[in-house]
Design a protein around this motif. Structure first.
Motif, mmCIF file in Angstrom:
data_model
loop_
_atom_site.group_PDB
_atom_site.id
_atom_site.type_symbol
_atom_site.label_atom_id
_atom_site.label_comp_id
_atom_site.label_asym_id
_atom_site.label_seq_id
_atom_site.Cartn_x
_atom_site.Cartn_y
_atom_site.Cartn_z
ATOM 1 N N LYS A 96 0.832 -1.205 0.000
ATOM 2 C CA LYS A 96 0.000 0.000 0.000
ATOM 3 C C LYS A 96 0.862 1.248 0.000
ATOM 4 C CE LYS A 96 -4.043 -2.020 2.269
ATOM 5 N NZ LYS A 96 -5.056 -1.842 3.355
ATOM 6 N N GLU A 97 0.246 2.371 -0.359
ATOM 7 C CA GLU A 97 0.939 3.646 -0.347
ATOM 8 C C GLU A 97 1.057 4.170 1.088
ATOM 9 O OE1 GLU A 97 -0.400 5.282 -4.768
ATOM 10 O OE2 GLU A 97 -1.040 6.325 -2.951
ATOM 11 N N ARG A 98 1.983 5.074 1.267
ATOM 12 C CA ARG A 98 2.123 5.705 2.578
ATOM 13 C C ARG A 98 0.872 6.517 2.899
ATOM 14 N NH1 ARG A 98 8.503 7.600 3.097
ATOM 15 N NH2 ARG A 98 9.331 5.467 3.147
ATOM 16 N N GLU A 99 0.488 6.479 4.169
ATOM 17 C CA GLU A 99 -0.726 7.155 4.632
ATOM 18 C C GLU A 99 -0.383 8.005 5.847
ATOM 19 O OE1 GLU A 99 -5.176 5.837 6.161
ATOM 20 O OE2 GLU A 99 -3.464 4.585 6.684
ATOM 21 N N THR A 100 -0.764 9.274 5.817
ATOM 22 C CA THR A 100 -0.567 10.135 6.979
ATOM 23 C C THR A 100 -1.608 9.780 8.035
ATOM 24 O OG1 THR A 100 0.301 11.903 5.588
ATOM 25 C CG2 THR A 100 -0.393 12.493 7.811
ATOM 26 N N VAL A 101 -1.149 9.337 9.192
ATOM 27 C CA VAL A 101 -2.048 8.886 10.250
ATOM 28 C C VAL A 101 -2.478 10.057 11.133
ATOM 29 C CG1 VAL A 101 -2.209 7.443 12.317
ATOM 30 C CG2 VAL A 101 -1.019 6.593 10.275
ATOM 31 N N ALA A 102 -1.510 10.893 11.523
ATOM 32 C CA ALA A 102 -1.808 12.003 12.426
ATOM 33 C C ALA A 102 -0.741 13.078 12.261
ATOM 34 C CB ALA A 102 -1.845 11.535 13.880
ATOM 35 N N THR A 103 -1.156 14.318 12.448
ATOM 36 C CA THR A 103 -0.231 15.443 12.385
ATOM 37 C C THR A 103 -0.473 16.398 13.560
ATOM 38 O OG1 THR A 103 -1.722 16.750 10.992
ATOM 39 C CG2 THR A 103 -0.072 15.389 9.869
ATOM 40 N N ILE A 104 0.595 17.088 13.950
ATOM 41 C CA ILE A 104 0.509 18.141 14.953
ATOM 42 C C ILE A 104 1.451 19.241 14.519
ATOM 43 C CG2 ILE A 104 2.241 16.999 16.418
ATOM 44 C CD1 ILE A 104 0.689 18.170 18.849
ATOM 45 N N ASP A 105 0.981 20.508 14.582
ATOM 46 C CA ASP A 105 1.847 21.584 14.126
ATOM 47 C C ASP A 105 2.197 22.520 15.278
ATOM 48 O OD1 ASP A 105 -0.837 23.385 12.380
ATOM 49 O OD2 ASP A 105 -0.243 23.422 14.488
ATOM 50 N N SER A 106 3.024 23.509 14.964
ATOM 51 C CA SER A 106 3.539 24.402 15.992
ATOM 52 C C SER A 106 2.466 25.326 16.561
ATOM 53 C CB SER A 106 4.710 25.224 15.427
ATOM 54 O OG SER A 106 4.342 25.842 14.205
ATOM 55 N N TYR A 107 1.303 25.347 15.943
ATOM 56 C CA TYR A 107 0.189 26.153 16.434
ATOM 57 C C TYR A 107 -0.775 25.317 17.287
ATOM 58 C CZ TYR A 107 2.038 29.178 12.847
ATOM 59 O OH TYR A 107 2.880 29.933 12.078
ATOM 60 N N GLY A 108 -0.454 24.038 17.441
ATOM 61 C CA GLY A 108 -1.295 23.158 18.246
ATOM 62 C C GLY A 108 -2.417 22.483 17.500
ATOM 63 N N ASN A 109 -2.464 22.650 16.175
ATOM 64 C CA ASN A 109 -3.506 21.995 15.389
ATOM 65 C C ASN A 109 -3.186 20.517 15.230
ATOM 66 O OD1 ASN A 109 -4.967 24.467 14.742
ATOM 67 N ND2 ASN A 109 -3.191 24.963 13.480
ATOM 68 N N ILE A 110 -4.197 19.682 15.380
ATOM 69 C CA ILE A 110 -4.050 18.236 15.296
ATOM 70 C C ILE A 110 -5.061 17.677 14.313
ATOM 71 C CG2 ILE A 110 -4.379 16.074 16.574
ATOM 72 C CD1 ILE A 110 -3.238 17.481 19.037
ATOM 73 N N GLU A 111 -4.608 16.750 13.484
ATOM 74 C CA GLU A 111 -5.472 16.092 12.518
ATOM 75 C C GLU A 111 -5.206 14.584 12.535
ATOM 76 O OE1 GLU A 111 -7.368 19.607 11.045
ATOM 77 O OE2 GLU A 111 -7.810 17.479 10.689
ATOM 78 N N TYR A 112 -6.278 13.817 12.275
ATOM 79 C CA TYR A 112 -6.168 12.358 12.178
ATOM 80 C C TYR A 112 -6.829 11.875 10.894
ATOM 81 C CZ TYR A 112 -5.263 12.630 17.225
ATOM 82 O OH TYR A 112 -4.756 12.929 18.466
ATOM 83 N N THR A 113 -6.317 10.784 10.353
ATOM 84 C CA THR A 113 -7.051 10.137 9.287
ATOM 85 C C THR A 113 -8.272 9.453 9.910
ATOM 86 O OG1 THR A 113 -6.805 8.710 7.354
ATOM 87 C CG2 THR A 113 -5.837 7.919 9.394
ATOM 88 N N ASP A 114 -9.344 9.331 9.131
ATOM 89 C CA ASP A 114 -10.619 8.866 9.691
ATOM 90 C C ASP A 114 -10.518 7.502 10.370
ATOM 91 O OD1 ASP A 114 -12.807 10.295 7.123
ATOM 92 O OD2 ASP A 114 -11.904 11.150 8.928
ATOM 93 N N SER A 115 -9.710 6.613 9.840
ATOM 94 C CA SER A 115 -9.675 5.242 10.343
ATOM 95 C C SER A 115 -9.091 5.121 11.745
ATOM 96 C CB SER A 115 -8.908 4.337 9.379
ATOM 97 O OG SER A 115 -7.560 4.747 9.293
ATOM 98 N N VAL A 116 -8.402 6.173 12.232
ATOM 99 C CA VAL A 116 -7.788 6.082 13.560
ATOM 100 C C VAL A 116 -8.411 7.046 14.566
ATOM 101 C CG1 VAL A 116 -5.622 5.387 12.482
ATOM 102 C CG2 VAL A 116 -5.916 7.761 13.223
#
Length: 122
Positions: free
Chosen positions: A43-63
């Motif tokens: 499978k291709e690489r998948e971004t699971v979760a991110t956090i940035d210097s402003y405190g924003n957090i994102e998750y892929t739906d499956s997790v």
């Protein structure tokens, strides 16, 4: 030069938990994005979760509601609960600096760790 070193992977049964850790160094700016990206066999690489210097957090739906990202550009963690077989993959810590938004594509990250294997199996 940004350096990233992951730890914490392993074998766990379905429904179990693991915590990944990434030690980071070498950032030239306080503006950054840190991410956990995984790649399962075939499978291709998948971004699971991110956090940035402003405190924003994102998750892929499956997790969502199972994984939690935390930390900063010195150390970032991924707490993984209620693990499923489909979470089996190599997990990479990735980073990009001099950004105001996290890259939407894994190819947008310029710095990568060596990866740590997570296997969910009974």
């Amino acid at each position: 030069e940004v350096e990233l070193v992951e730890s914490g992977g392993g074998l766990v049964q379905p429904g179990g938990s693991l915590k990944l850790s990434c030690a980071a160094s070498g950032f030239a700016t306080s503006s950054y994005c840190m991410a956990w990206i995984r790649q399962a066999p075939g499978k291709e690489r998948e971004t699971v979760a991110t956090i940035d210097s402003y405190g924003n957090i994102e998750y892929t739906d499956s997790v969502k509601d199972r994984f939690t990202i935390s930390g900063d550009n010195a150390r970032v963690y991924l707490q993984m609960d209620n693990l499923k077989a489909e979470d089996t993959a190599i997990y990479y810590c990735a980073a990009q600096q001099w950004v105001y938004l996290c890259p939407a594509d894994p190819r947008g990250f310029g710095f990568w760790g060596q990866g740590t294997q997570v296997t969910v199996s009974s």
